[in-house]
Every structure is written in structure tokens, then in C-alpha cells.
Motif scaffolding. Structure first.
Motif: not given
Length: 152
Positions: A58-80
Motif C-alpha cells: 500500500p502507498l500513501l493516499v496522496q499519490y493516487l492522483h499521480l498514477y498513470t492508468e498503467h500504475q492504477k492497475r496495482r489496485h486490481e488486487v488487495r495490497p500485501g
């Protein structure tokens, strides 16, 4: 909400900006991080079902708006608690490589892969590899990816 031990202070400069991690990291916090004991409280998150043992960290919430579409895919599974990026370099690899490894994990989730990451994580903890980046006490903040960069 994530459970973690506090390993840094909230010390700020005269402008109210946080001091560098190397200044804010306490001696006890340095010990906790070097032994990976700072991650133990996250076992509660796993028990509550908020996290898995293996998945993108899991990363900091303040990074969410910085993600590219590719990077957002990390959220397709539960964080570990640990993941492919952690066993592939932890804080010594750049942000783009971390995101690419996270998405690689998402694309190739398997029980055998998870067991492999568990064993590699145990090895990394005992060898104490990749705890700090080359330029910071922890990891540099994520500032986004250059938009002209081609994603793989």
C-alpha cells in the motif's frame, strides 16, 4: 486504515515542511525498519481482510492522483505485506520499476508465485537488503511519472 509502528518523528523546518527522513528517523525506528519489525502491526490488517500476505505494498493516499492508468492497475488486487517489488529491490529500485513489478504481479497472480515471494521475503529480511534507497533513509516521495514516457 493501516497499522504500523511509528518510526519517524513529525519534525518540521521553519516553513512547516517535514524534515528529511534521515533526520526524522528515530534510532529505535531505524532498528525496527532494518529488521522489518515495523511491518508486524500490518498482520492485523491481514486478519481484518484489508490486506493480503502478498500483493503490491500500500502507498500513501496522496499519490493516487499521480498514477498513470498503467500504475492504477496495482489496485486490481488487495495490497500485501510483501510483494514482487519488495523482493526485487525494495527501496533501491525506482518508482517506475516498482509500479511495473506491481502490475506484473497483478497480471500473473498464482499460488506458486506467492509462495516464491514469501520465501524471497524471508531471505531479504535476514540479509537486510534494499531497506534504504541510495539517496534517502527510506524512499524518495513519488512525484508522478513523466507523461511522455512510454509505458510497458
Amino acid at each position: 486504515m493501516m497499522y504500523k509502528f511509528r518510526t519517524m518523528t513529525d519534525e518540521r523546518d521553519e516553513n512547516g515542511e517535514l524534515l528529511p527522513d534521515s533526520v526524522r528517523l528515530t534510532k529505535f525506528g531505524e532498528f525496527l525498519r532494518s529488521t522489518s519489525l515495523d511491518e508486524l502491526p500490518e498482520l492485523f490488517n491481514i486478519l481484518y481482510g484489508d490486506m493480503s500476505i502478498i500483493g503490491p505494498r500500500p502507498l500513501l493516499v496522496q499519490y493516487l492522483h499521480l498514477y498513470t492508468e498503467h500504475q492504477k492497475r496495482r489496485h486490481e488486487v488487495r495490497p500485501g505485506l510483501s510483494g514482487l517489488a519488495q523482493v526485487s529491490g525494495r527501496n533501491t529500485i525506482c518508482w517506475e520499476d516498482k509500479f511495473n513489478l506491481d502490475v506484473e504481479y497483478v497480471d500473473n497472480v498464482s499460488l506458486i508465485g506467492d509462495w516464491s515471494i514469501i520465501f524471497l521475503t524471508i531471505k531479504k529480511v535476514f540479509v537486510k537488503e534494499g531497506i534504504n534507497s541510495e539517496t534517502a533513509a527510506t524512499m524518495e516521495p513519488f512525484k508522478g511519472t513523466k507523461k511522455d514516457r512510454v509505458e510497458t
